[in-house]
Design a protein around this motif. Structure first.
Motif, PDB file in Angstrom:
ATOM      1  N   ILE A  79       3.664   1.887  -7.130  1.00 23.25           N
ATOM      2  CA  ILE A  79       3.520   2.302  -5.735  1.00 23.25           C
ATOM      3  C   ILE A  79       3.143   1.111  -4.871  1.00 23.25           C
ATOM      4  CG2 ILE A  79       2.902   4.728  -6.147  1.00 23.25           C
ATOM      5  CD1 ILE A  79      -0.055   3.800  -5.718  1.00 23.25           C
ATOM      6  N   ALA A  80       3.621   1.157  -3.647  1.00 20.44           N
ATOM      7  CA  ALA A  80       3.123   0.212  -2.644  1.00 20.44           C
ATOM      8  C   ALA A  80       2.015   0.957  -1.913  1.00 20.44           C
ATOM      9  CB  ALA A  80       4.231  -0.174  -1.677  1.00 20.44           C
ATOM     10  N   ALA A  81       0.847   0.353  -1.849  1.00 18.74           N
ATOM     11  CA  ALA A  81      -0.302   1.056  -1.271  1.00 18.74           C
ATOM     12  C   ALA A  81      -1.116   0.103  -0.421  1.00 18.74           C
ATOM     13  CB  ALA A  81      -1.165   1.639  -2.380  1.00 18.74           C
ATOM     14  N   ARG A  82      -2.006   0.684   0.350  1.00 18.88           N
ATOM     15  CA  ARG A  82      -2.888  -0.130   1.170  1.00 18.88           C
ATOM     16  C   ARG A  82      -4.329   0.161   0.750  1.00 18.88           C
ATOM     17  NH1 ARG A  82      -1.314  -3.245   5.190  1.00 18.88           N
ATOM     18  NH2 ARG A  82       0.788  -2.511   5.554  1.00 18.88           N
ATOM     19  N   ILE A  83      -5.174  -0.853   0.739  1.00 23.26           N
ATOM     20  CA  ILE A  83      -6.586  -0.630   0.431  1.00 23.26           C
ATOM     21  C   ILE A  83      -7.195   0.050   1.655  1.00 23.26           C
ATOM     22  CG2 ILE A  83      -8.769  -1.701  -0.212  1.00 23.26           C
ATOM     23  CD1 ILE A  83      -6.765  -2.414  -2.286  1.00 23.26           C
ATOM     24  N   ALA A  84      -7.644   1.294   1.479  1.00 26.41           N
ATOM     25  CA  ALA A  84      -8.175   2.033   2.613  1.00 26.41           C
ATOM     26  C   ALA A  84      -9.645   1.713   2.817  1.00 26.41           C
ATOM     27  CB  ALA A  84      -8.001   3.528   2.398  1.00 26.41           C
ATOM     28  N   ASN A  85     -10.365   1.581   1.732  1.00 28.62           N
ATOM     29  CA  ASN A  85     -11.794   1.335   1.852  1.00 28.62           C
ATOM     30  C   ASN A  85     -12.297   0.690   0.578  1.00 28.62           C
ATOM     31  OD1 ASN A  85     -14.386   1.333   2.754  1.00 28.62           O
ATOM     32  ND2 ASN A  85     -14.754   3.502   2.344  1.00 28.62           N
ATOM     33  N   PHE A  86     -12.988  -0.401   0.729  1.00 29.05           N
ATOM     34  CA  PHE A  86     -13.580  -1.032  -0.443  1.00 29.05           C
ATOM     35  C   PHE A  86     -14.896  -1.684  -0.059  1.00 29.05           C
ATOM     36  CE2 PHE A  86     -14.124  -4.953  -3.015  1.00 29.05           C
ATOM     37  CZ  PHE A  86     -14.492  -4.307  -4.187  1.00 29.05           C
ATOM     38  N   ASP A  87     -15.924  -1.346  -0.779  1.00 25.67           N
ATOM     39  CA  ASP A  87     -17.173  -2.095  -0.672  1.00 25.67           C
ATOM     40  C   ASP A  87     -17.699  -2.279  -2.079  1.00 25.67           C
ATOM     41  OD1 ASP A  87     -18.993   0.085  -1.403  1.00 25.67           O
ATOM     42  OD2 ASP A  87     -18.288   0.971   0.479  1.00 25.67           O
ATOM     43  N   ARG A  88     -18.747  -3.074  -2.198  1.00 28.24           N
ATOM     44  CA  ARG A  88     -19.165  -3.466  -3.534  1.00 28.24           C
ATOM     45  C   ARG A  88     -19.765  -2.337  -4.353  1.00 28.24           C
ATOM     46  NH1 ARG A  88     -22.279  -8.102  -3.987  1.00 28.24           N
ATOM     47  NH2 ARG A  88     -23.757  -7.074  -5.331  1.00 28.24           N
ATOM     48  N   SER A  89     -20.045  -1.207  -3.735  1.00 28.08           N
ATOM     49  CA  SER A  89     -20.699  -0.147  -4.496  1.00 28.08           C
ATOM     50  C   SER A  89     -19.715   0.818  -5.156  1.00 28.08           C
ATOM     51  CB  SER A  89     -21.640   0.626  -3.581  1.00 28.08           C
ATOM     52  OG  SER A  89     -20.890   1.277  -2.580  1.00 28.08           O
ATOM     53  N   ARG A  90     -18.470   0.812  -4.698  1.00 25.46           N
ATOM     54  CA  ARG A  90     -17.528   1.794  -5.243  1.00 25.46           C
ATOM     55  C   ARG A  90     -16.180   1.156  -5.561  1.00 25.46           C
ATOM     56  NH1 ARG A  90     -18.636   6.250  -1.033  1.00 25.46           N
ATOM     57  NH2 ARG A  90     -19.997   4.533  -0.476  1.00 25.46           N
ATOM     58  N   ASP A  91     -15.401   1.837  -6.374  1.00 21.96           N
ATOM     59  CA  ASP A  91     -14.048   1.354  -6.637  1.00 21.96           C
ATOM     60  C   ASP A  91     -13.206   1.495  -5.378  1.00 21.96           C
ATOM     61  OD1 ASP A  91     -14.526   0.628  -9.223  1.00 21.96           O
ATOM     62  OD2 ASP A  91     -13.974   2.573 -10.066  1.00 21.96           O
ATOM     63  N   PRO A  92     -12.232   0.603  -5.197  1.00 20.49           N
ATOM     64  CA  PRO A  92     -11.450   0.649  -3.958  1.00 20.49           C
ATOM     65  C   PRO A  92     -10.640   1.943  -3.809  1.00 20.49           C
ATOM     66  CG  PRO A  92     -10.542  -0.938  -5.494  1.00 20.49           C
ATOM     67  CD  PRO A  92     -11.851  -0.510  -6.049  1.00 20.49           C
ATOM     68  N   LEU A  93     -10.669   2.478  -2.598  1.00 19.47           N
ATOM     69  CA  LEU A  93      -9.901   3.674  -2.274  1.00 19.47           C
ATOM     70  C   LEU A  93      -8.581   3.196  -1.686  1.00 19.47           C
ATOM     71  CD1 LEU A  93     -10.662   6.721  -2.272  1.00 19.47           C
ATOM     72  CD2 LEU A  93     -11.036   6.455   0.175  1.00 19.47           C
ATOM     73  N   ILE A  94      -7.471   3.704  -2.220  1.00 17.82           N
ATOM     74  CA  ILE A  94      -6.198   3.253  -1.673  1.00 17.82           C
ATOM     75  C   ILE A  94      -5.429   4.421  -1.071  1.00 17.82           C
ATOM     76  CG2 ILE A  94      -6.029   1.274  -3.223  1.00 17.82           C
ATOM     77  CD1 ILE A  94      -4.051   2.808  -4.881  1.00 17.82           C
ATOM     78  N   THR A  95      -4.481   4.095  -0.237  1.00 19.12           N
ATOM     79  CA  THR A  95      -3.709   5.150   0.422  1.00 19.12           C
ATOM     80  C   THR A  95      -2.232   4.785   0.418  1.00 19.12           C
ATOM     81  OG1 THR A  95      -3.323   6.265   2.512  1.00 19.12           O
ATOM     82  CG2 THR A  95      -4.228   4.060   2.655  1.00 19.12           C
ATOM     83  N   ILE A  96      -1.385   5.820   0.389  1.00 15.11           N
ATOM     84  CA  ILE A  96       0.039   5.545   0.537  1.00 15.11           C
ATOM     85  C   ILE A  96       0.594   6.298   1.748  1.00 15.11           C
ATOM     86  CG2 ILE A  96       0.481   4.994  -1.870  1.00 15.11           C
ATOM     87  CD1 ILE A  96       1.606   7.795  -2.200  1.00 15.11           C
ATOM     88  N   ALA A  97      -0.359   6.721   2.623  1.00 14.94           N
ATOM     89  CA  ALA A  97       0.069   7.487   3.793  1.00 14.94           C
ATOM     90  C   ALA A  97       0.475   6.558   4.924  1.00 14.94           C
ATOM     91  CB  ALA A  97      -1.062   8.419   4.236  1.00 14.94           C
ATOM     92  N   ASP A  98       1.630   5.978   4.808  1.00 17.31           N
ATOM     93  CA  ASP A  98       2.182   5.168   5.885  1.00 17.31           C
ATOM     94  C   ASP A  98       3.678   5.040   5.591  1.00 17.31           C
ATOM     95  OD1 ASP A  98       2.410   3.689   8.130  1.00 17.31           O
ATOM     96  OD2 ASP A  98       0.813   2.269   7.612  1.00 17.31           O
ATOM     97  N   ARG A  99       4.387   4.577   6.616  1.00 14.71           N
ATOM     98  CA  ARG A  99       5.841   4.588   6.504  1.00 14.71           C
ATOM     99  C   ARG A  99       6.354   3.669   5.379  1.00 14.71           C
ATOM    100  NH1 ARG A  99       9.392   2.336   9.902  1.00 14.71           N
ATOM    101  NH2 ARG A  99       7.639   1.581  11.126  1.00 14.71           N
ATOM    102  N   GLU A 100       5.854   2.434   5.343  1.00 14.99           N
ATOM    103  CA  GLU A 100       6.429   1.495   4.364  1.00 14.99           C
ATOM    104  C   GLU A 100       5.775   1.609   2.985  1.00 14.99           C
ATOM    105  OE1 GLU A 100       3.379  -1.333   6.331  1.00 14.99           O
ATOM    106  OE2 GLU A 100       4.226   0.657   6.689  1.00 14.99           O
ATOM    107  N   LEU A 101       4.808   2.547   2.866  1.00 16.27           N
ATOM    108  CA  LEU A 101       4.121   2.691   1.587  1.00 16.27           C
ATOM    109  C   LEU A 101       4.731   3.814   0.767  1.00 16.27           C
ATOM    110  CD1 LEU A 101       0.457   2.402   2.893  1.00 16.27           C
ATOM    111  CD2 LEU A 101       1.974   0.568   2.128  1.00 16.27           C
ATOM    112  N   GLY A 102       4.282   3.929  -0.467  1.00 14.12           N
ATOM    113  CA  GLY A 102       4.758   5.021  -1.310  1.00 14.12           C
ATOM    114  C   GLY A 102       5.339   4.532  -2.612  1.00 14.12           C
TER     115      GLY A 102
END
Lengths: 226, 245
Positions: free
Chosen positions: A116-139
């Motif tokens: 999948i092509a994805a974008r990092i939606a949220n990442f900080d040092r306390s948690r694993d990175p949250l990614i999203t594929i909700a965008d046109r060029e993603l998926g």
């Protein structure tokens, strides 16, 4: 001392002394600015940074990455994003608001091994990175050739304002998706052009530290086509 | 080790040691970075007759999970001697000595690493001794540091290492196996050359305060020599065919 002189450094090398702001991959130890990784140092008017030549991908918010599904729970997929942390892709990202863990089957949309092509939606040092594929060029990525380069060389592959990647795309007529995590998908109808594009990408990976790389790549791309 | 009697002449009247070196000379050191494909970073060192491979993985997920630290990354280090590394077959299971050296090297590398950028991860360092001569922990430490730099793990400084010791009442640089067995003292030192800090310090033997000072100074001179070789190994790998500079 205002010079933007580039210098090869290894960890521990003192780049400069004086009132500079330490940026990426440098630390300040009593007035000395020290490189923390192997790379090329750059001194700006008020700051110093080192462009690394090696190292692992560290997720950053809003980065485009290419991930591989490794498993899923009832609520989310776990995605290998070539980093020290796995990416988390929530199921509601695909199924929408009315996602029902009891009825919706995650496997029906994305299976283990899918890219999948994805974008990092949220990442900080306390948690694993949250990614999203909700965008046109993603998926989900259905076609193309995947190659893996060193994540530290991605900026070089893209070039200044995308100059390098545009050069390759123009010369070979290929569509290239670059993930910040070092994974690159190349799709091209012409098999010869595809091979040439792959060769150019590998060349950049191997010789990222060299100056006037764009010219060399250009030369390589043109030599075979002539 | 109070200096056992042996038939080897450790230091002759001209100041030449049993392997032909002078008192202030290290053995021949060569280092090559990036020798393993599957590891994130690696190095191979030949320190006299020591032959050691270092492999580094990480930062990566910690297994078992309970070792993970939510504030910072951790480092693990395994020092292992191959069964064929010494004259008599060494049992491959980790011995007391190997576990101890692993721990000591871990603590010698830790101050150089900046691991708080990678919470919940581990950096694994594997050191495999293929052939052992005296001073293998110093050689292993030097190789580990190059492998860590090759892996791109942020470091405050490189860690170089060299031993010094005392044979025939003289302070010597870089103790070899014979000198270690029959000599009067052995002092392995790990050193960060730019920050000028000692990260590994051990001493086996008896020294007077003056000898102790001289021994440490000698070892640090050796560390600086090793550092130049480490630097060259990294530059050869990364900037090998570069033009600027």
């Amino acid at each position: 001392m205002v010079n933007n002189k580039r210098k090869y450094v290894i960890p521990g090398d003192v780049i400069t002394t004086g009132p500079y702001r330490p940026e990426q991959n440098v630390i300040l130890v009593d007035n000395k600015i020290i490189a923390t990784t192997v790379g090329v140092s750059e001194i700006y008017d008020d700051s110093v940074k080192v462009i690394p030549l090696t190292g692992m991908y560290i997720p950053k918010n809003n980065d485009l990455v290419i991930g591989k599904i490794t498993s899923h729970s009832s609520l989310s997929w776990e995605v290998d994003i070539n980093s020290c942390y796995p990416g988390m892709l929530p199921a509601s990202d695909i199924f929408g608001r009315n996602f029902q863990p009891s009825t919706d089957e995650l496997n029906s949309k994305l299976k283990k091994g899918d890219l999948i092509a994805a974008r990092i939606a949220n990442f900080d040092r306390s948690r694993d990175p949250l990614i999203t594929i909700a965008d046109r060029e993603l998926g989900k990525i259905d076609s193309g050739t995947l190659i893996q380069i060193s994540p530290s060389k991605v900026p070089r592959l893209i070039g200044k304002q995308g100059s390098m990647i545009q050069l390759i795309e123009m010369a070979t007529n290929a569509t290239i998706t670059i993930g910040q995590n070092g994974r690159v998908v190349v799709s091209c109808d012409n098999p010869d052009a595809l091979l040439k594009a792959l060769k150019a990408i590998r060349m950049i990976d191997e010789r990222a530290h060299m100056a006037n790389l764009t010219d060399r790549v250009k030369e390589m791309l043109e030599s075979k086509s002539g | 080790m109070g200096g056992k009697e042996s038939d080897v002449v450790l230091l002759d009247e001209k100041g030449i040691r049993c392997d032909g070196r002078t008192v202030n000379q290290t053995r021949k050191v060569t280092i090559k970075a990036g020798v393993l494909k599957n590891a994130d970073g690696s190095a191979y060192i030949e320190f006299g007759d020591n032959k050691i491979i270092a492999g580094v993985f990480g930062p990566r997920d910690v297994h078992p999970k309970h070792l993970a630290n939510t504030d910072t990354g951790i480092i693990r280090c395994r020092y292992h001697m191959s069964p064929f590394s010494v004259t008599e077959r060494k049992h491959p299971a980790p011995s007391r000595r190997e576990i101890e050296i692993g721990k000591v090297l871990k603590e010698a590398l830790k101050p150089a690493l900046i691991l708080d950028k990678f919470p919940r991860t581990v950096v694994d360092v594997f050191l495999e001794v293929l052939q052992a001569d005296g001073g293998s922990r110093c050689a292993a430490l030097a190789a580990a540091s190059v492998a860590l730099a090759d892996a791109g793990i942020p470091m405050r400084d490189m860690v170089s290492a060299c031993a010094a010791g005392k044979v025939a009442d003289t302070i010597i640089l870089d103790v070899n196996n014979e000198e270690d067995q029959a000599g009067q003292a052995d002092m392995p030192v790990g050193y960060m050359p730019n920050l000028e800090k000692v990260t590994l310090f051990q001493l086996d033997g008896v020294l007077t305060p003056d000898e102790y000072k001289k021994c440490l100074e000698t070892a640090i001179i050796g560390c600086k020599q090793v550092y130049e070789i480490q630097k060259k190994a990294i530059k050869d790998k990364f900037f090998g065919d570069g033009e600027n500079q």
